[in-house]
Scaffold this motif. Structure first.
Motif, mmCIF file in Angstrom:
data_model
loop_
_atom_site.group_PDB
_atom_site.id
_atom_site.type_symbol
_atom_site.label_atom_id
_atom_site.label_comp_id
_atom_site.label_asym_id
_atom_site.label_seq_id
_atom_site.Cartn_x
_atom_site.Cartn_y
_atom_site.Cartn_z
ATOM 1 N N ALA A 26 1.365 2.860 6.427
ATOM 2 C CA ALA A 26 0.521 3.193 5.277
ATOM 3 C C ALA A 26 1.167 2.655 4.012
ATOM 4 O O ALA A 26 2.332 2.938 3.735
ATOM 5 N N THR A 28 1.666 3.303 0.958
ATOM 6 C CA THR A 28 1.692 4.248 -0.156
ATOM 7 C C THR A 28 2.569 3.681 -1.265
ATOM 8 O O THR A 28 3.355 2.753 -1.076
ATOM 9 N N ARG A 30 5.125 5.069 -2.647
ATOM 10 C CA ARG A 30 6.520 5.299 -2.301
ATOM 11 C C ARG A 30 7.014 4.245 -1.317
ATOM 12 O O ARG A 30 8.108 3.712 -1.443
ATOM 13 N N ASP A 31 6.184 3.928 -0.297
ATOM 14 C CA ASP A 31 6.562 2.924 0.696
ATOM 15 C C ASP A 31 6.817 1.576 0.041
ATOM 16 O O ASP A 31 7.801 0.903 0.342
ATOM 17 N N GLN A 64 -4.156 7.877 -2.161
ATOM 18 C CA GLN A 64 -2.857 7.755 -1.500
ATOM 19 C C GLN A 64 -2.335 9.098 -0.995
ATOM 20 O O GLN A 64 -1.752 9.180 0.091
ATOM 21 N N SER A 65 -2.535 10.139 -1.741
ATOM 22 C CA SER A 65 -2.039 11.460 -1.298
ATOM 23 C C SER A 65 -2.797 11.925 -0.063
ATOM 24 O O SER A 65 -2.208 12.524 0.854
ATOM 25 N N GLN A 68 -1.455 10.008 2.879
ATOM 26 C CA GLN A 68 -0.150 10.502 3.306
ATOM 27 C C GLN A 68 -0.281 11.812 4.076
ATOM 28 O O GLN A 68 0.419 12.032 5.079
ATOM 29 N N LYS A 69 -1.173 12.681 3.637
ATOM 30 C CA LYS A 69 -1.408 13.930 4.371
ATOM 31 C C LYS A 69 -1.937 13.655 5.768
ATOM 32 O O LYS A 69 -1.569 14.329 6.733
ATOM 33 N N ASP A 72 0.899 12.539 7.884
ATOM 34 C CA ASP A 72 1.783 13.675 8.173
ATOM 35 C C ASP A 72 1.239 14.553 9.291
ATOM 36 O O ASP A 72 1.990 14.953 10.191
#
Length: 392
Positions: A26, A28, A30-31, A64-65, A68-69, A72
């Motif tokens: 993904a 994201t 952060r990635d 994006q959030s 990420q969820k 997860d």
């Protein structure tokens, strides 16, 4: 036909190994930040010769959030939540093609892990149609789709998907060649399967035994018995203590009418205590029954199987025992075996044979009674039974 059990076993192994290698990337924020500082951690390019140009699609910053969820919950093996959140993203008008493709990819894995095959296929098709994932993910999904379609006997669809995969990736990987060879075998196109299977085995540093078994089966099914024997002998020599390899070799010998070699393999297994199933005992004694002068061996194998409780005391077993005693001039035990077989027979033919042998041995009262039982159960030539009944 031999070795048809290879079909689903090999396909299942292919899909499982694929799932084990499946990873999700993904993109994201952060990635991307982490990757910019770790240029050495580049993703392996699994399809360097692919004709498809890597998409430039990106995810929506607003989602994006949510992505990420989704990742997860998937990593926590919460497959129900994975599918629910993936469906929300797929329906979200703000989602880009990349967002939706990634959601469909994760949903397909969740569906597969909950044995929802139609759902798996539908999600994979969505991901492929969106055409937004990187080549690794895109073609892994295509390969997985081909495997599932073939496993579900959707042969036309599976072959079309696999042909597309091979054409676009230009792959010559042994695992991919094996799946194509398996698909051709499944369609009984043995002559087409053989060169692909041979290429896969020859190009792999560690070809798997079930690949060799599939090649052996393809030779056998295409009538290339000599090549099948060579392949089976090579496998058996490689694994002299492996029961499955030895049993396969015995089966190939039998198909090639090499009864002595088959019997030798099976007897060796029996001596080692590895003949433990009824079908294996039957295979051994029927092998001897197809050989001249092996009545004593048939008798030995059947009595051994009966004493160990492996062979069922049924009509087929007692009939084979009776015939072997009779043709080895052991008339008394032959009669005993026929007396056990006759009540278990579906018709009166065994009783009629018993009556004839008893008449031959001048045991007339017993012969008459057996002939009467033969008529009661029904025979093709009742006049023969009546002739015995009419004896003085």
């Amino acid at each position: 036909m031999l070795f048809r059990n290879c079909k689903r076993a090999l396909l299942s192994l292919a899909i499982v190994s694929l799932l084990g290698a499946t990873t999700v990337h993904a993109q994201t924020t952060r990635d991307r930040a982490e990757r910019s500082g770790k240029s050495s951690e580049k993703q392996e390019i699994r399809y360097p010769d692919a004709t498809r140009e890597e998409p430039k699609a990106k995810g929506s910053p607003k989602l994006q959030s949510k992505l990420q969820k989704l990742i997860d919950v998937y990593n926590k093996d919460d497959f129900a939540a994975t599918r629910a959140q993936a469906d929300e993203l797929l329906a979200n008008s703000a989602a880009t093609d990349y967002d939706k493709a990634l959601a469909a990819q994760l949903a397909s894995q969740a569906a597969y892990n909950t044995d929802d095959t139609p759902g798996t296929i539908a999600y994979i098709n969505q991901a492929l149609q969106l055409n937004a994932l990187d080549n690794n993910s895109h073609y892994q999904l295509m390969y997985m789709l081909a495997g599932i379609q073939l496993q579900e006997d959707q042969l036309a669809e599976g072959m079309a998907t696999l042909d597309r995969y091979m054409a676009e990736t230009k792959s010559q990987k042994p695992e991919d060649l094996i799946l194509k060879g398996q698909a051709l075998y499944q369609q009984e196109k043995y002559a087409e399967a053989i060169p692909l299977l041979k290429q896969a085995i020859e190009s792999s540093p560690e070809p798997k035994d079930n690949w060799q078994q599939l090649l052996m089966a393809s030779y056998a099914e295409s009538g290339q018995t000599g090549e099948a024997v060579k392949a089976a002998e090579a496998l058996a020599a490689k694994a002299p203590t492996d029961k499955k390899a030895q049993m396969n070799l015995a089966s190939v010998y039998l198909q090639a009418d090499k009864f002595e070699q088959a019997a030798a393999i099976l007897e060796k297994l029996r001596a080692a205590g590895q003949i433990t199933e009824e079908k294996e005992y039957r295979q051994l004694y029927t092998t001897y029954a197809n050989m001249d002068g092996k009545e004593k061996e048939v008798i030995s194998v059947i009595n051994d199987g009966l004493q160990k409780g492996v062979l069922k005391p049924d009509q087929q077993t007692y009939l084979a025992l009776a015939q072997s005693y009779y043709y080895s001039d052991q008339i008394a035990p032959a009669i005993e075996a026929w007396q056990k077989a006759a009540p278990l027979s579906k018709d009166g033919e065994t009783y009629l044979n018993l009556a004839k042998v008893l008449w031959q041995e001048d045991r007339i009262p017993e012969a008459k009674q057996a002939a009467k039982s033969a008529l009661e159960k029904g025979v093709k030539k009742p006049e023969e039974a009546k002739k015995i009944i009419a004896l003085p």
